[in-house]
Write a protein that holds these residues in place. Structure first.
Motif, PDB file in Angstrom:
ATOM      1  N   MET A  71       0.744  -1.155  -0.310  1.00 47.57           N
ATOM      2  CA  MET A  71       0.051   0.116   0.073  1.00 47.57           C
ATOM      3  C   MET A  71       0.877   1.188   0.049  1.00 47.57           C
ATOM      4  SD  MET A  71      -2.940  -1.177   2.679  1.00 47.57           S
ATOM      5  CE  MET A  71      -4.249   0.236   2.279  1.00 47.57           C
ATOM      6  N   ALA A  72       1.945   1.301   0.653  1.00 46.35           N
ATOM      7  CA  ALA A  72       2.851   2.343   0.759  1.00 46.35           C
ATOM      8  C   ALA A  72       3.541   2.379  -0.759  1.00 46.35           C
ATOM      9  CB  ALA A  72       4.074   2.348   1.783  1.00 46.35           C
ATOM     10  N   GLN A  73       3.939   1.546  -1.325  1.00 46.26           N
ATOM     11  CA  GLN A  73       4.300   1.566  -2.687  1.00 46.26           C
ATOM     12  C   GLN A  73       3.317   1.821  -3.453  1.00 46.26           C
ATOM     13  OE1 GLN A  73       7.563   1.269  -3.556  1.00 46.26           O
ATOM     14  NE2 GLN A  73       7.120   1.916  -5.536  1.00 46.26           N
ATOM     15  N   SER A  74       1.987   1.559  -3.487  1.00 45.31           N
ATOM     16  CA  SER A  74       1.004   2.213  -4.275  1.00 45.31           C
ATOM     17  C   SER A  74       0.786   3.730  -4.172  1.00 45.31           C
ATOM     18  CB  SER A  74      -0.509   1.425  -3.861  1.00 45.31           C
ATOM     19  OG  SER A  74      -0.337   0.263  -4.363  1.00 45.31           O
ATOM     20  N   VAL A  75       0.849   4.218  -3.009  1.00 43.24           N
ATOM     21  CA  VAL A  75       0.800   5.651  -2.653  1.00 43.24           C
ATOM     22  C   VAL A  75       1.884   6.374  -3.625  1.00 43.24           C
ATOM     23  CG1 VAL A  75       1.219   7.422  -0.852  1.00 43.24           C
ATOM     24  CG2 VAL A  75      -0.104   5.647  -0.278  1.00 43.24           C
ATOM     25  N   VAL A  76       3.001   5.779  -3.830  1.00 39.78           N
ATOM     26  CA  VAL A  76       4.250   6.450  -4.288  1.00 39.78           C
ATOM     27  C   VAL A  76       4.123   6.390  -5.868  1.00 39.78           C
ATOM     28  CG1 VAL A  76       6.676   5.835  -5.146  1.00 39.78           C
ATOM     29  CG2 VAL A  76       5.971   5.612  -2.561  1.00 39.78           C
ATOM     30  N   GLU A  77       3.335   5.189  -6.291  1.00 35.27           N
ATOM     31  CA  GLU A  77       3.118   5.242  -7.630  1.00 35.27           C
ATOM     32  C   GLU A  77       1.908   6.059  -8.056  1.00 35.27           C
ATOM     33  OE1 GLU A  77       2.124   0.857  -8.309  1.00 35.27           O
ATOM     34  OE2 GLU A  77       4.290   0.396  -7.953  1.00 35.27           O
ATOM     35  N   GLY A  84       7.928  12.278  -3.710  1.00 37.22           N
ATOM     36  CA  GLY A  84       8.913  12.519  -2.452  1.00 37.22           C
ATOM     37  C   GLY A  84       8.060  12.898  -1.222  1.00 37.22           C
ATOM     38  N   LYS A  85       6.647  13.183  -1.506  1.00 40.66           N
ATOM     39  CA  LYS A  85       6.024  13.444  -0.261  1.00 40.66           C
ATOM     40  C   LYS A  85       4.885  12.472   0.116  1.00 40.66           C
ATOM     41  CE  LYS A  85       5.601  18.564  -1.720  1.00 40.66           C
ATOM     42  NZ  LYS A  85       4.526  19.581  -1.875  1.00 40.66           N
ATOM     43  N   ALA A  86       5.108  11.261  -0.437  1.00 33.98           N
ATOM     44  CA  ALA A  86       4.382  10.163  -0.350  1.00 33.98           C
ATOM     45  C   ALA A  86       4.345   9.882   1.584  1.00 33.98           C
ATOM     46  CB  ALA A  86       4.922   8.913  -0.941  1.00 33.98           C
ATOM     47  N   TYR A 285      -4.842  11.083  -7.730  1.00 27.39           N
ATOM     48  CA  TYR A 285      -3.846  11.379  -6.555  1.00 27.39           C
ATOM     49  C   TYR A 285      -3.958  12.991  -6.492  1.00 27.39           C
ATOM     50  CZ  TYR A 285      -0.957  13.184 -10.521  1.00 27.39           C
ATOM     51  OH  TYR A 285      -0.095  13.904 -11.700  1.00 27.39           O
ATOM     52  N   GLN A 286      -4.847  13.619  -7.056  1.00 28.14           N
ATOM     53  CA  GLN A 286      -4.777  15.039  -6.728  1.00 28.14           C
ATOM     54  C   GLN A 286      -4.858  15.305  -5.208  1.00 28.14           C
ATOM     55  OE1 GLN A 286      -7.908  17.306  -8.372  1.00 28.14           O
ATOM     56  NE2 GLN A 286      -6.918  19.194  -8.251  1.00 28.14           N
ATOM     57  N   THR A 287      -3.790  15.947  -4.622  1.00 24.35           N
ATOM     58  CA  THR A 287      -3.779  16.343  -3.246  1.00 24.35           C
ATOM     59  C   THR A 287      -4.333  17.647  -2.782  1.00 24.35           C
ATOM     60  OG1 THR A 287      -1.453  16.870  -3.455  1.00 24.35           O
ATOM     61  CG2 THR A 287      -1.926  14.593  -2.784  1.00 24.35           C
ATOM     62  N   CYS A 289      -4.150  21.021  -0.810  1.00 22.52           N
ATOM     63  CA  CYS A 289      -3.174  21.991  -0.237  1.00 22.52           C
ATOM     64  C   CYS A 289      -3.543  22.125   1.226  1.00 22.52           C
ATOM     65  CB  CYS A 289      -3.117  23.179  -0.973  1.00 22.52           C
ATOM     66  SG  CYS A 289      -5.019  23.845  -1.052  1.00 22.52           S
ATOM     67  N   VAL A 290      -4.689  21.864   1.745  1.00 25.26           N
ATOM     68  CA  VAL A 290      -5.126  22.133   3.257  1.00 25.26           C
ATOM     69  C   VAL A 290      -4.303  21.046   3.978  1.00 25.26           C
ATOM     70  CG1 VAL A 290      -7.014  22.317   4.855  1.00 25.26           C
ATOM     71  CG2 VAL A 290      -7.249  23.198   2.473  1.00 25.26           C
ATOM     72  N   ALA A 291      -4.552  19.767   3.520  1.00 26.05           N
ATOM     73  CA  ALA A 291      -4.199  18.490   4.345  1.00 26.05           C
ATOM     74  C   ALA A 291      -2.650  18.662   4.696  1.00 26.05           C
ATOM     75  CB  ALA A 291      -4.340  17.070   3.524  1.00 26.05           C
ATOM     76  N   LEU A 292      -2.464  18.240   5.964  1.00 21.08           N
ATOM     77  CA  LEU A 292      -1.064  18.415   6.542  1.00 21.08           C
ATOM     78  C   LEU A 292      -0.604  19.784   6.394  1.00 21.08           C
ATOM     79  CD1 LEU A 292       0.055  14.928   5.179  1.00 21.08           C
ATOM     80  CD2 LEU A 292      -0.828  15.509   7.163  1.00 21.08           C
ATOM     81  N   LYS A 293      -0.956  20.873   6.178  1.00 21.06           N
ATOM     82  CA  LYS A 293      -0.689  21.901   6.059  1.00 21.06           C
ATOM     83  C   LYS A 293       0.095  22.669   7.455  1.00 21.06           C
ATOM     84  CE  LYS A 293      -1.757  26.892   4.330  1.00 21.06           C
ATOM     85  NZ  LYS A 293      -2.841  27.659   3.934  1.00 21.06           N
TER      86      LYS A 293
END
Length: 437
Positions: A71-77, A84-86, A285-287, A289-293
């Motif tokens: 699952m971690a690798q899927s986040v990267v892909e 780099g922000k995965a 995968y559009q992230t 800009c509020v999350a983790l700000k």
């Protein structure tokens, strides 16, 4: 380091002193950072059931770790250019205190502040039921992961195939993004516009001869549409009745007629398909800009208070406040699903570790249940050998044979099917949080 050693030792007076000695030595030598690892009182059941659970939990542990790594690798892909922000998305639900369950915290903080989730995995249930609940949860996540990643990979493949068609040479690439309606004579009963690929050295020859390659070629009807490093794509208009004759003569002169007939509906469909695939892929995968700000609202009145075993004055990992994360705002469906279910799978995995410590401790140390689990975080890679030597020395009295065999790899431990390198005088399990390495 993102490596942890989860160990346990019997809780009698002698071993309490051994734990204290371990903390003193590891603290003074700066070998590891130690915290208590709380495990609830489970229903023990029969010895046979514990032996069976030991084997089942070992397999479930391996499966869970494999799943969260995938699952971690899927986040990267999925994140591609932002991979780099995965790591920022590989978080766990808080669970430290009731008021903090809505928070997301880093994996190290979750492990060092672990609390058993009584609501999700009731400790009063038989151990078999608890293990079965976790196994079913992880199996469902894996099933969903397979279907979602398969759909995403199909989307990627379709898009890559379309992109390849637009990246080839003039003989193979799609022309829908090159030609326009104005380049062709359309809806004529007698005339048709052909596309001809001409090698660059033959441009002059083409201009001089194309009108005479066949009868009924419209004079001055050629135009260069586009070119690549090998040649150019020219138009030419002629009567439909001489198409085959023109193709034959063109081939004799090293000019290639590209089989293409302008179909506005088909071109529009192809362009829309490319745009749709690009949009669908981006939306996965559009992230936000509020999350983790950084700098968003925090909870200054709710610090996590944990007293480390070996060094009470040292601030515990994860002690700083955590920002709220905007739940899914601005995120694509696949990334959002991966984040939520990675957290669920990771939490289940650490619960499996807790169960393994409990079961193995009961099998090793016997009844009544009385042991202390401790989480050690080695501070340096270079110090792990020394840390192991300290632990073997401190807990040597628990199993003299095992302690001796660790120093001599040729010694077999009677009654065990394990390589002696995997067996220690104390119960030991390894946790590695380097999921993206």
């Amino acid at each position: 380091m993102s490596e942890f050693w989860l160990i346990s030792a019997p809780g009698d007076k002698e071993n309490v002193q051994a734990l204290e000695r371990m903390n003193t030595v590891t603290s003074k030598s700066n070998l590891s950072y130690n915290t208590k690892f709380a495990i609830p009182d489970f229903k023990v059941g029969t010895l046979d059931s514990l032996v069976g659970l030991s084997d089942e939990l070992g397999k479930l542990d391996t499966f869970a770790e494999s799943l969260i790594r995938r699952m971690a690798q899927s986040v990267v892909e999925v994140m591609e250019d932002s991979k780099g922000k995965a790591q920022e998305h590989l978080l766990a639900n808080g669970g430290l205190k009731e008021k903090m369950k809505c928070l997301k915290i880093d994996l190290t903080s979750f492990v060092t502040h672990f609390e058993w989730d009584m609501a999700k995995y009731p400790a009063k249930q038989p151990l078999v039921s608890v293990v079965d609940t976790i196994a079913k949860q992880l199996a469902q996540i894996e099933m969903d992961l397979k279907s979602r990643t398969a759909a995403y990979n199909t989307l990627k493949t379709n898009l890559e195939n379309l992109e390849k068609k637009s990246m080839g040479n003039l003989f193979t690439r799609t022309l829908s993004d090159i030609v326009s309606k104005e380049d062709f004579v359309l809806d004529s009963e007698y005339l048709i516009t052909l596309l001809v690929i001409v090698p660059k050295p033959n441009y002059s020859q083409w201009q001089k001869t194309y009108e005479s390659l066949s009868d009924m070629v419209v004079p001055r009807s050629t135009k260069l549409i586009t070119e690549d490093k090998e040649g150019g794509l020219f138009t030419v208009t002629l009567f439909r009745k001489v198409i085959e004759d023109f193709k034959t003569k063109a081939k004799e002169n090293k000019f290639t007629v590209r089989e293409f007939y302008y179909d506005e509906k088909e071109i529009k469909r192809e362009r829309e398909e490319m745009a749709r695939l690009l949009s669908d892929k981006k939306q996965q995968y559009q992230t936000s800009c509020v999350a983790l700000k950084k700098g968003s609202s925090t909870f200054p009145d709710h610090k996590v208070k944990v007293t480390p075993l070996g060094n009470p004055d040292r601030p515990a990992a994860g002690q700083t406040d955590r920002e709220r994360e905007s739940e899914g705002e601005g995120e694509g469906p696949l990334l959002r699903w991966l984040k939520v279910n990675f957290s669920e799978a990771f939490i289940a995995w650490i619960h499996v570790k807790a169960l393994r410590v409990f079961v193995e401790s009961v099998l090793r140390y016997g009844l009544p249940v009385n042991f202390q689990a401790v989480l050690l975080q080695p501070l340096k890679k270079s110090s792990t050998k020394r840390l192991r030597e300290v632990l073997n020395s401190v807990f040597r009295h628990l199993d003299e044979v095992a302690a001796t065999s660790i120093l001599d790899a040729s010694v077999e431990i009677p009654g065990l099917q394990l390589n002696n390198q995997d067996y220690f005088p104390y119960v030991y399990f390894h946790i590695d949080l380097s999921l993206l390495d």
